[in-house]
Design an enzyme around this catalytic site. Structure first.
Site, PDB file in Angstrom:
ATOM      1  CD  GLU A  27      -1.315  -8.150  -1.411  1.00 24.26           C
ATOM      2  OE1 GLU A  27      -1.511  -8.952  -2.343  1.00 24.26           O
ATOM      3  OE2 GLU A  27      -1.333  -6.908  -1.556  1.00 24.26           O
ATOM      4  CG  ASN A 179      -7.620  -7.638  -4.542  1.00 19.24           C
ATOM      5  OD1 ASN A 179      -7.716  -6.504  -4.085  1.00 19.24           O
ATOM      6  ND2 ASN A 179      -6.623  -7.980  -5.354  1.00 19.24           N
ATOM      7  CD  GLU A 180      -6.040  -4.630  -7.880  1.00 25.18           C
ATOM      8  OE1 GLU A 180      -5.246  -5.226  -8.652  1.00 25.18           O
ATOM      9  OE2 GLU A 180      -5.710  -3.627  -7.227  1.00 25.18           O
ATOM     10  CE1 TYR A 244      -1.512   1.024  -3.690  1.00 20.20           C
ATOM     11  CE2 TYR A 244      -2.805  -0.062  -5.393  1.00 20.20           C
ATOM     12  CZ  TYR A 244      -2.269  -0.051  -4.113  1.00 20.20           C
ATOM     13  OH  TYR A 244      -2.488  -1.106  -3.261  1.00 20.20           O
ATOM     14  CD  GLU A 299      -5.198  -3.098  -2.962  1.00 22.81           C
ATOM     15  OE1 GLU A 299      -4.254  -2.700  -3.694  1.00 22.81           O
ATOM     16  OE2 GLU A 299      -5.646  -4.264  -2.992  1.00 22.81           O
ATOM     17  CD  GLN A 346       0.309  -4.070   1.181  1.00 28.49           C
ATOM     18  OE1 GLN A 346       0.854  -4.796   1.996  1.00 28.49           O
ATOM     19  NE2 GLN A 346      -0.029  -4.505  -0.014  1.00 28.49           N
TER      20      GLN A 346
END
Length: 493
Positions: A27, A179-180, A244, A299, A346
């Site tokens: 990103e 995304n999200e 996460y 992710e 990432q």
């Protein structure tokens, strides 16, 4: 101590471990792209078209089977036309979400755009995965990006791509539709996003988007409401979830400072990844089928409190994080019939990266070593594996001290296993098959503390070492040091 036991049932196949499960995520955030992947053609470092050759070498050696870009939250504020054409003519824009390194603040130069990204994918032999802008974009912009990348006939956008140096199509297979979008990607409720997804995916497919990925949620109710409203599951190839672990409130400590309770809580948090894959699968099977719609964990990784937007989400990459990643990869193998792709977050310098850089060199992290150790699983067939081991209680749930998974391939059976114990060696018996022809092993982190982390000066110290493998009553037996990860190659007789 009673040995832990791993039972590998080679006759009970799950599914092929898709190479895309060993994917990564880049990103426009901190030093991931600028400084980590791309430095420009005038940089003193050796580059290929401005892309760091030392980073490329590390990633090529590891195997980056697919790479997701340009975000992340950045994707839903990114307009792809800003990043094509002569670099000196590209506009500078605010980065609405992330600091770009420590000096450039929240500014995007657009020096790294579509052509640079595809070139990077070519250099590291990765499948490109592009995330289209749903939050602040429209279907016209998204379908034109697909046309620019994929059309080979004589259209205006195909000619524009050729003028930008790429006469042949980029053949981008994977297209994220936002995304999200329940959060930074537009603050949609699931019903509204379903309507937007249907509209975007329809037009993107008309221009050559072969596989589309919808933004899902770790909340099963959100996914169910989205799928119920979608009504056209044929437009959907993958449903994404993000997870996460590390707790921003500090309950798991920091990357390198934690007490015993916090140490184990990180592993409990990491177990949520597999549980949420199961939850997403249950939602899909209510409205479609997991035979047709895969789960993209696009992710995932450790995120510690010290990684903030202001410092470009940088944190130390410790042995504890790497051992946690091993358990997540085991969970993906156990769910090879559900997980179609995954992206560690990432790739370089940011969060649980696999490569770190400075202005002179690039080096692998402990997590890089784990991905490398797990590479024999890629493309092989996952088989049922059970683990009998002690567990440690946390305020979430109990954490098994040993994690494992196994695959069968052309070279035989490959077993990965890790010891999550903070301070105890574990003797592990591995029951594989009756016709063992031979076995060898490697182990990571045998001489390291869980708080140890990689630097330019010590990165080589995290390389794998040989592991003694003995045979007892037809089983393989290994002694696993605390906080270690091992791989066993088992040949048939």
């Amino acid at each position: 101590m009673t040995p832990d036991t791993i039972r590998v049932r080679t006759s009970e196949e799950i599914d092929r471990v898709n190479p895309e499960i060993h994917g990564h995520f880049a990103e426009h955030l901190g030093r991931c792209v600028y400084g980590g992947l791309w430095v420009g053609e005038d940089d003193p470092l050796p580059t290929t078209d401005g892309i760091r050759e030392d980073t490329v070498e590390r990633l090529s050696d590891l195997g980056v089977h697919q790479l997701r870009w340009p975000g992340g939250c950045f994707a839903d504020a990114y307009h792809w036309r800003d990043g094509v054409g002569p670099r000196e003519e590209r506009p500078t824009r605010p980065n609405d979400f992330w600091a770009q390194g420590r000096e450039e603040a929240f500014v995007e130069s657009n020096a790294f755009g579509t052509e640079e990204f595809v070139r990077l994918c070519e250099l590291v032999d990765a499948e490109p995965f592009l995330a289209a802008n749903v939050g602040s974009g429209d279907p016209q912009e998204a379908k034109e990006w697909v046309e620019y990348c994929n059309r080979e006939d004589d259209t205006a956008l195909a000619r524009e791509r050729a003028e930008n140096g790429s006469p042949d199509p980029h053949d981008v297979t994977y297209w994220g539709v936002g995304n999200e979008n329940w959060g930074c990607g537009g603050q949609f409720d699931p019903e509204t996003y379903a309507n937007e997804f249907r509209r975007f995916a329809h037009y993107m497919r008309l221009r050559g988007a072969e596989e589309t990925i919808a933004c899902g949620h770790v909340d099963e109710d959100w996914n169910r409401r989205f799928l119920a409203q979608l009504t056209e599951p044929d437009l959907l190839d993958h449903l994404s979830i993000h997870r996460y672990f590390g707790r921003w409130d500090g309950d798991c400590g920091s990357a390198t400072e934690f007490d015993d309770e916090q140490y184990y809580l990180l592993f409990a948090e990491s177990l949520k990844v597999g549980r949420q894959v199961d939850s997403a699968a249950a939602a899909i099977d209510t409205y479609a089928s997991t035979d047709d719609v895969g789960i993209a964990v696009d992710e995932w990784g450790a995120w510690h409190p010290e990684a903030t937007s202001e410092n470009g989400l940088e944190q130390e990459n410790s042995v504890r994080d790497a051992v946690a990643a091993a358990g997540v990869l085991d969970d993906f193998n156990h769910r090879a019939d559900l997980v179609s792709m995954a992206n560690l977050a990432q790739t370089v310098n940011v969060l649980q990266c696999v490569v770190q850089t400075d202005e002179e060199a690039a080096w692998p992290t402990p997590t890089y070593r784990v991905l490398d150790l797990y590479s024999p699983h890629v493309g092989a067939t996952a088989v049922r594996t059970s683990v009998e081991t002690e567990e440690v209680e946390t305020d979430l749930w109990e954490v098994p001290l040993v994690s494992a998974s196994a695959t069968d391939g052309d070279e035989g059976t490959y077993v990965t296993l890790s010891n999550r114990s903070l301070d105890e060696e574990r003797t592990v018996r591995v029951a594989v098959r009756d016709d063992i022809g031979g076995a060898s092993g490697e182990v990571l982190f045998a001489d390291h503390d869980p708080s140890d982390y990689s630097t330019r000066g010590n990165a080589a110290e995290f390389e794998a070492a040989d592991l003694d493998v003995t045979t007892e009553d037809g089983d393989l037996v290994v002694d696993l040091p605390p906080n270690s990860v091992a791989g066993l190659s088992v040949e048939s007789a």
